[in-house]
Scaffold this active site. Sequence first.
Site, PDB file in Angstrom:
ATOM      1  CG  ASP A 122     -14.983  -3.712   1.812  1.00 16.76           C
ATOM      2  OD1 ASP A 122     -14.454  -4.123   0.775  1.00 16.76           O
ATOM      3  OD2 ASP A 122     -14.636  -2.675   2.403  1.00 16.76           O
ATOM      4  CB  CYS A 179       3.675   2.492 -16.696  1.00 16.54           C
ATOM      5  SG  CYS A 179       3.300   3.681 -15.393  1.00 16.54           S
ATOM      6  CB  CYS A 233       0.042   3.673  -5.651  1.00 18.54           C
ATOM      7  SG  CYS A 233      -1.472   2.957  -5.033  1.00 18.54           S
TER       8      CYS A 233
HETATM    9 FE1  SF4 Z   1       1.704   2.703 -14.164  1.00 17.35          FE
HETATM   10 FE2  SF4 Z   1       1.182   1.671 -11.728  1.00 17.35          FE
HETATM   11 FE3  SF4 Z   1      -0.781   2.853 -13.132  1.00 17.35          FE
HETATM   12 FE4  SF4 Z   1       0.190   0.482 -13.915  1.00 17.35          FE
HETATM   13  S1  SF4 Z   1      -0.905   0.916 -11.998  1.00 17.35           S
HETATM   14  S2  SF4 Z   1      -0.217   2.260 -15.229  1.00 17.35           S
HETATM   15  S3  SF4 Z   1       2.368   0.711 -13.356  1.00 17.35           S
HETATM   16  S4  SF4 Z   1       1.090   3.849 -12.320  1.00 17.35           S
END
Ligand code: SF4
Length: 330
Positions: A122, A179, A233
């Site tokens: 960083d 995905c 995420c």
């Molecule tokens: Fe799925 Fe997002 Fe993981 Fe890629 S980064 S595998 S699109 S959840």
Amino acid sequence: MNIKEEIIEFCINNGIDTIGFSECRIFHELNPYFEKRKKLGLENEFEENSIDKRINPFLYMPEGKTIITIAFPYLYSLDFNKKTHFSKYTLGMDYHAVTTGYMEKICKFIQGMGGKTMPFVDSNSLPERYIASNSGVGFIGKNNTLITEKYGSYVFLGEIITDLIILPDKPIDQKCGNCEMCLEACPTNSIVKGQVGINNDANICLSYITQKKHIEDSWFEKLNGRIFGCDTCQRACPYNREIQLSTISEFIPYDYMKNVDVQALMNMDNDLFKDKYKIASCGWRGKNILKRNAIINALLIEKINILAVEKDTSPYIRDYYYRLLKFFNL
Ligand code: SF4
């Protein structure tokens, strides 16, 4: 044993098993990417303005030949069920200090073999995830995280530039396929379909919002339990399910980071901050960001009375107090 094997063996003996090597070169191919992000206004205040500093490792070591990428896994549990919470990466000892300690040892070892070294965690603006994917350490997912096979994306990255010529590893291409689970999970739609990174809007990423000094009222409800950082995420990603946990003892979560005392946090003084939160990975943004987010979540999630905050010595905190009262019609 060649130089590369010796470095890998040294790292493994020191508890680090995810390491890769790539050629030290100017990343000209990223120029259009950074230009486009700049043009679209997708950069945030933490990002380096100069594109040259982002793509040219020779600015940091003119005689550099190889970049070594080291991944430090930090996750100790996949349990995410707490109402008000810190992001997983913040729960243990400050990663800057921890990874720097490991990197210094590795640098000394390389110097012992006659190599010059320049370590980074960083501390420069080079595209560390891109370099890591070039080094075979993992691939960059659509959520812009570096995803390793063994530890998923729950890793910190460190790089060492050296003047030793070392055989590079093979790059790893993205494995997301069709995905889009992280896109669907992101509460602010900051991950947008398109080329990786270019359309991702760092200015509305909730991790950034929790760390931003001034936020608009419209963000209050979006925090939804987050004190610092956002794991959404990463939690959505299938590559983060069957993973190994960290064995780096410095990243064992502090109890008070795992089990957040919102009342204590929103009334925190300098002593408490120095004693407990400054030493964790959320400490670098200072005390008041944490207090502000604690107050928001006190009202939003915990339903705690925040009256004591009215007498806080900081005008910044008092300002948020009155804005929150107004926003929640209290
Ligand atoms: Fe799925 Fe997002 Fe993981 Fe890629 S980064 S595998 S699109 S959840």
